[in-house]
Design an enzyme around this catalytic site. Structure first.
Site, short mmCIF file in Angstrom:
data_model
loop_
_atom_site.label_atom_id
_atom_site.label_comp_id
_atom_site.label_asym_id
_atom_site.label_seq_id
_atom_site.Cartn_x
_atom_site.Cartn_y
_atom_site.Cartn_z
N HIS A 1 -22.20 -62.21 -31.88
CA HIS A 1 -22.95 -61.76 -30.66
C HIS A 1 -23.19 -60.21 -30.80
O HIS A 1 -22.54 -59.34 -31.34
CB HIS A 1 -21.76 -62.02 -29.49
CG HIS A 1 -22.10 -61.06 -28.15
ND1 HIS A 1 -23.03 -61.00 -27.64
CD2 HIS A 1 -21.24 -60.32 -27.68
CE1 HIS A 1 -23.01 -60.35 -26.64
NE2 HIS A 1 -21.91 -59.78 -26.58
N CYS B 1 -20.49 -63.82 -22.74
CA CYS B 1 -21.15 -63.87 -24.30
C CYS B 1 -21.10 -64.74 -25.21
O CYS B 1 -21.45 -65.00 -26.17
CB CYS B 1 -20.98 -62.25 -24.87
SG CYS B 1 -21.24 -61.12 -23.48
N ASN C 1 -27.39 -55.66 -25.65
CA ASN C 1 -26.40 -56.76 -25.14
C ASN C 1 -27.05 -57.78 -24.40
O ASN C 1 -27.22 -57.41 -23.14
CB ASN C 1 -25.19 -56.35 -24.83
CG ASN C 1 -24.53 -57.20 -24.44
OD1 ASN C 1 -24.54 -58.49 -24.66
ND2 ASN C 1 -22.82 -57.10 -24.37
#
Length: 336
Positions: free
Chosen positions: A261, A123, A292
């Protein structure tokens, strides 16, 4: 006589020139996830802030999603594909070990013969790739670099894992990085904490999966220790974000946007509080409808803020990514 190597001649600085995004057509609400796990829509929303996510169809591959996002970013930068000198793709869900999907993407975009390679930094991958692109511009090895974060995490999601089934989505986000006459991408604060690498991991390595009877073993999926990751992100990543502000010489009051993020709404809210961000700072909350998307989450969130007018060209934004590894990367940028 010792030969003298000529110094590199790049641009004095680098900046983001354009941004593009692609979200798969299929929208998956929490109700669909609940068919596989014992939970509730209220629990998912309260724990993560996620209401829906996008999952790719058979024709929405890592490459095709990247081409869509990359093409938009190139057009947004006012360039043609032939002007791209390098393609850097961050992904953990391109399931072909080799060749790098970046080479296929470069070809499909019609970029000619640029340098093209993949990186795997979870990520935080967009921040890592952006830093590499900045170095190419200032070193002079490329005039324009296409940076892509792309994931098909639905391929690596265990729908029966109550801890992760609702988290992940698919998509691609891209930016074009090029020369600048003034600083527009700040110093990157990045690093890793490998002693925590088991907190987010693939359930089985490919060689173990190959050696076992596939009929008796689940396909490898993503697994994470949610509470451990949450605590790490909440307590450590605010420090990294503050360090990035300090390195860039920018105060929280001078920020226009915060693009973290998109992992969890509670993590985002906690970072806002710890950083003491003023109310005028626009905060990306793309996680609610996109989930996500790992390396794709920051450029997708950036693209949405600009497309909806919540942020504008020239705004100063703090971006930070963190995830599997555990790795992290934060910097301050001027939005394209």
């Amino acid at each position: 006589m010792t030969a003298k190597i000529k110094p590199s001649k790049g641009a004095p600085y680098a900046r983001i020139l354009g941004v593009g995004g692609y979200r798969p057509t299929r929208v998956v609400p929490n109700e669909e996830i609940l068919k596989h796990i014992d939970s509730s829509d209220e629990w998912i929303r309260s724990r993560s802030g996620i209401a829906t996510r996008h999952w790719a169809g058979p024709d929405e591959t890592v490459a095709t999603m990247s081409v869509e996002a990359g093409g938009k970013a190139i057009a947004d930068a006012g360039l043609t594909p032939e002007q791209i000198g390098a393609v850097v793709v961050s992904t953990v869900s391109h399931l072909k070990q080799t060749p790098a999907v970046a080479t296929e993407i470069a070809h499909l975009l019609g970029t000619g013969k640029p340098a093209a390679f993949d990186i795997s930094a979870g990520c935080a991958g967009f921040g890592y790739a952006l830093t590499l692109a900045k170095g190419m511009i200032t070193d002079g090895t490329a005039e324009h670099v296409l940076v892509i974060g792309v994931e098909r995490l639905s391929d690596l999601t265990d729908l029966e894992d109550r801890a992760t089934a609702f988290l992940f989505g698919d998509g691609a986000g891209a930016v074009v990085v090029g020369p600048s006459r003034e600083p527009a991408i700040g110093p990157t604060v990045w690093g890793s904490e490998g002693d925590k690498s088991d907190t987010i991991t693939q359930t089985l390595p490919w060689d173990v999966y190959r050696e076992q009877n596939a009929a008796d073993v689940r396909f490898p999926a993503l697994r994470q220790e949610g509470q451990a990751v949450f605590r790490w992100a909440v307590y450590e990543m605010a420090k990294v974000a503050q360090q990035a502000l300090d390195e860039a010489g920018v105060s929280a009051d001078e920020l226009d946007a915060f693009i973290p993020h998109q992992a969890n709404m509670r993590i985002i809210d906690s970072m806002i509080k710890t950083l003491k961000l003023p109310e005028h700072v626009t905060v990306a909350r793309d996680v609610e409808t996109t989930g996500n998307t790992s390396a794709a989450s920051i450029p997708l969130a950036m693209e949405r803020l600009l497309a909806t007018g919540q942020a504008k060209s020239g705004d100063t934004a703090l971006v930070i990514g963190f995830g599997a590894g555990l790795v992290y990367a934060a910097t301050v940028v001027t939005l394209p």
